[in-house]
Write a protein that holds these residues in place. Structure first.
Motif, PDB file in Angstrom:
ATOM      1  N   ARG A   1      30.022 -10.575  52.545  1.00  0.00           N
ATOM      2  CA  ARG A   1      29.206 -11.189  51.519  1.00  0.00           C
ATOM      3  C   ARG A   1      27.941 -10.368  51.316  1.00  0.00           C
ATOM      4  O   ARG A   1      27.342  -9.868  52.281  1.00  0.00           O
ATOM      5  CB  ARG A   1      28.862 -12.629  51.886  1.00  0.00           C
ATOM      6  CG  ARG A   1      30.025 -13.579  51.735  1.00  0.00           C
ATOM      7  CD  ARG A   1      29.681 -15.003  52.116  1.00  0.00           C
ATOM      8  NE  ARG A   1      28.590 -15.552  51.317  1.00  0.00           N
ATOM      9  CZ  ARG A   1      28.356 -16.866  51.201  1.00  0.00           C
ATOM     10  NH1 ARG A   1      29.153 -17.736  51.821  1.00  0.00           N
ATOM     11  NH2 ARG A   1      27.340 -17.299  50.484  1.00  0.00           N
ATOM     12  N   PHE A   2      27.503 -10.248  50.075  1.00  0.00           N
ATOM     13  CA  PHE A   2      26.321  -9.437  49.794  1.00  0.00           C
ATOM     14  C   PHE A   2      25.096  -9.994  50.493  1.00  0.00           C
ATOM     15  O   PHE A   2      24.183  -9.248  50.853  1.00  0.00           O
ATOM     16  CB  PHE A   2      26.095  -9.319  48.279  1.00  0.00           C
ATOM     17  CG  PHE A   2      25.348 -10.462  47.660  1.00  0.00           C
ATOM     18  CD1 PHE A   2      23.961 -10.408  47.515  1.00  0.00           C
ATOM     19  CD2 PHE A   2      26.013 -11.594  47.209  1.00  0.00           C
ATOM     20  CE1 PHE A   2      23.262 -11.460  46.932  1.00  0.00           C
ATOM     21  CE2 PHE A   2      25.332 -12.647  46.628  1.00  0.00           C
ATOM     22  CZ  PHE A   2      23.948 -12.585  46.491  1.00  0.00           C
TER      23      PHE A   2
ATOM     24  N   ARG B   1      32.200  -7.750  42.402  1.00  0.00           N
ATOM     25  CA  ARG B   1      33.520  -7.479  41.833  1.00  0.00           C
ATOM     26  C   ARG B   1      34.429  -6.705  42.802  1.00  0.00           C
ATOM     27  O   ARG B   1      35.628  -7.015  42.896  1.00  0.00           O
ATOM     28  CB  ARG B   1      33.364  -6.694  40.523  1.00  0.00           C
ATOM     29  CG  ARG B   1      34.652  -6.512  39.726  1.00  0.00           C
ATOM     30  CD  ARG B   1      34.427  -5.519  38.591  1.00  0.00           C
ATOM     31  NE  ARG B   1      33.287  -5.855  37.754  1.00  0.00           N
ATOM     32  CZ  ARG B   1      33.364  -6.476  36.580  1.00  0.00           C
ATOM     33  NH1 ARG B   1      34.549  -6.793  36.093  1.00  0.00           N
ATOM     34  NH2 ARG B   1      32.280  -6.738  35.887  1.00  0.00           N
ATOM     35  N   PRO B   2      33.913  -5.704  43.552  1.00  0.00           N
ATOM     36  CA  PRO B   2      34.805  -4.951  44.441  1.00  0.00           C
ATOM     37  C   PRO B   2      35.264  -5.744  45.663  1.00  0.00           C
ATOM     38  O   PRO B   2      36.160  -5.284  46.380  1.00  0.00           O
ATOM     39  CB  PRO B   2      33.939  -3.760  44.875  1.00  0.00           C
ATOM     40  CG  PRO B   2      32.832  -3.686  43.877  1.00  0.00           C
ATOM     41  CD  PRO B   2      32.570  -5.105  43.492  1.00  0.00           C
ATOM     42  N   LYS B   3      34.668  -6.891  45.942  1.00  0.00           N
ATOM     43  CA  LYS B   3      35.048  -7.674  47.128  1.00  0.00           C
ATOM     44  C   LYS B   3      35.146  -9.155  46.765  1.00  0.00           C
ATOM     45  O   LYS B   3      34.391  -9.987  47.280  1.00  0.00           O
ATOM     46  CB  LYS B   3      34.060  -7.434  48.270  1.00  0.00           C
ATOM     47  CG  LYS B   3      32.589  -7.414  47.864  1.00  0.00           C
ATOM     48  CD  LYS B   3      31.692  -7.040  49.042  1.00  0.00           C
ATOM     49  CE  LYS B   3      30.233  -7.001  48.647  1.00  0.00           C
ATOM     50  NZ  LYS B   3      29.344  -6.654  49.777  1.00  0.00           N
TER      51      LYS B   3
ATOM     52  N   LEU C   1      19.393  -7.007  47.967  1.00  0.00           N
ATOM     53  CA  LEU C   1      19.684  -5.594  48.216  1.00  0.00           C
ATOM     54  C   LEU C   1      21.184  -5.364  48.392  1.00  0.00           C
ATOM     55  O   LEU C   1      21.728  -4.319  48.002  1.00  0.00           O
ATOM     56  CB  LEU C   1      18.938  -5.121  49.469  1.00  0.00           C
ATOM     57  CG  LEU C   1      18.956  -3.616  49.737  1.00  0.00           C
ATOM     58  CD1 LEU C   1      18.105  -2.876  48.699  1.00  0.00           C
ATOM     59  CD2 LEU C   1      18.429  -3.321  51.143  1.00  0.00           C
ATOM     60  N   GLY C   2      21.882  -6.348  48.952  1.00  0.00           N
ATOM     61  CA  GLY C   2      23.313  -6.212  49.216  1.00  0.00           C
ATOM     62  C   GLY C   2      24.183  -6.136  47.981  1.00  0.00           C
ATOM     63  O   GLY C   2      25.396  -5.878  48.086  1.00  0.00           O
ATOM     64  N   LEU C   3      23.602  -6.348  46.795  1.00  0.00           N
ATOM     65  CA  LEU C   3      24.366  -6.186  45.561  1.00  0.00           C
ATOM     66  C   LEU C   3      24.542  -4.721  45.176  1.00  0.00           C
ATOM     67  O   LEU C   3      25.353  -4.395  44.312  1.00  0.00           O
ATOM     68  CB  LEU C   3      23.658  -6.910  44.406  1.00  0.00           C
ATOM     69  CG  LEU C   3      23.609  -8.434  44.459  1.00  0.00           C
ATOM     70  CD1 LEU C   3      22.676  -8.971  43.379  1.00  0.00           C
ATOM     71  CD2 LEU C   3      25.009  -9.031  44.310  1.00  0.00           C
ATOM     72  N   GLY C   4      23.796  -3.842  45.821  1.00  0.00           N
ATOM     73  CA  GLY C   4      23.774  -2.438  45.439  1.00  0.00           C
ATOM     74  C   GLY C   4      25.046  -1.677  45.780  1.00  0.00           C
ATOM     75  O   GLY C   4      25.855  -2.094  46.623  1.00  0.00           O
TER      76      GLY C   4
END
Length: 219
Positions: A86-87, A181-183, A74-77
């Motif tokens: 971290r996701f 990509r953003p982090k 879910l943290g990839l969203g």
């Protein structure tokens, strides 16, 4: 080993999605929050993790494993891409918040949090609680093919028929890249650095040796 459900799909007879309010609400929340790719992957992770647990004769809580599987990516969203974390941690925290609304014991919440947070950290989960170990086993089976031939071919085919994986290899890697990509700093020391190195031009992975040598300590 295979049973046919009312919706016409065949699934392994000894693996069932828990029929509980908690599981149904977890399904609805995640289904409304992620792509078909991540939803189908998450469900396969539950089935494959459960099958590995069955075949290893490990006792585990299906409901906790199911929630961990559903929330693990879910943290990839999009909502989490500015978190700076971290996701895996974002997904683990989201699962914990969800479980607290259902007033689960803190030890159950801790197990789900740990399972999600460690699911991309090989070499550790296998020695922990069954739910932690089996979530990673399910992820490694579906993404990396680890233990591929240890699952009965008919069971494997039944799971994939229920939750297909068209073009899965490239699509899941792209989903990983988009999510982190953003982090990029969160990939230091973990496998997701490989993803950004492949998909993001100009990405420079952190180097542990240089980090030690360039630290402010004189010696």
């Amino acid at each position: 080993m295979i049973r046919v459900t009312g919706n016409g799909f065949s699934v392994p007879a000894t693996v069932r999605v828990p029929d509980s309010k908690l599981a149904r609400e977890a399904t609805e929340l995640v289904r409304d929050s992620v792509s078909d790719l991540i939803y189908d992957h998450s469900r396969r992770v539950y089935f494959f993790g459960s099958l590995r647990g069955r075949d290893q004769e490990r006792s585990f809580d299906p409901e906790l494993l199911y929630v961990a599987a559903m929330f693990h990516d879910l943290g990839l969203g999009e909502p989490f891409r500015g978190s700076g974390r971290r996701f895996e941690v974002d997904g683990a925290d989201a699962a914990s918040r969800f479980l607290r609304t259902h007033q689960l014991p803190e030890d159950d919440i801790r197990r789900v949090w740990t399972a999600i947070a460690l699911h991309t950290t090989p070499g550790i989960p296998e020695f922990m609680e069954p739910e932690v170990a089996l979530l990673t086993a399910g992820v490694e089976y579906d993404v990396l093919g680890i233990g591929y031939h240890d699952v009965d071919e008919a069971d494997r085919a039944a799971v994939v028929a229920l939750h297909p994986r068209p073009g899965f290899k490239e699509r899941i890697l792209q989903a990983f890249a988009d999510g982190i990509r953003p982090k990029p700093e969160t990939t230091f020391g973990n496998v997701k650095a490989d993803v950004l190195a492949h998909y993001v031009p100009g990405f420079e992975r952190g180097n542990f040796v240089r980090t030690v040598l360039d630290s402010p300590w004189a010696e």
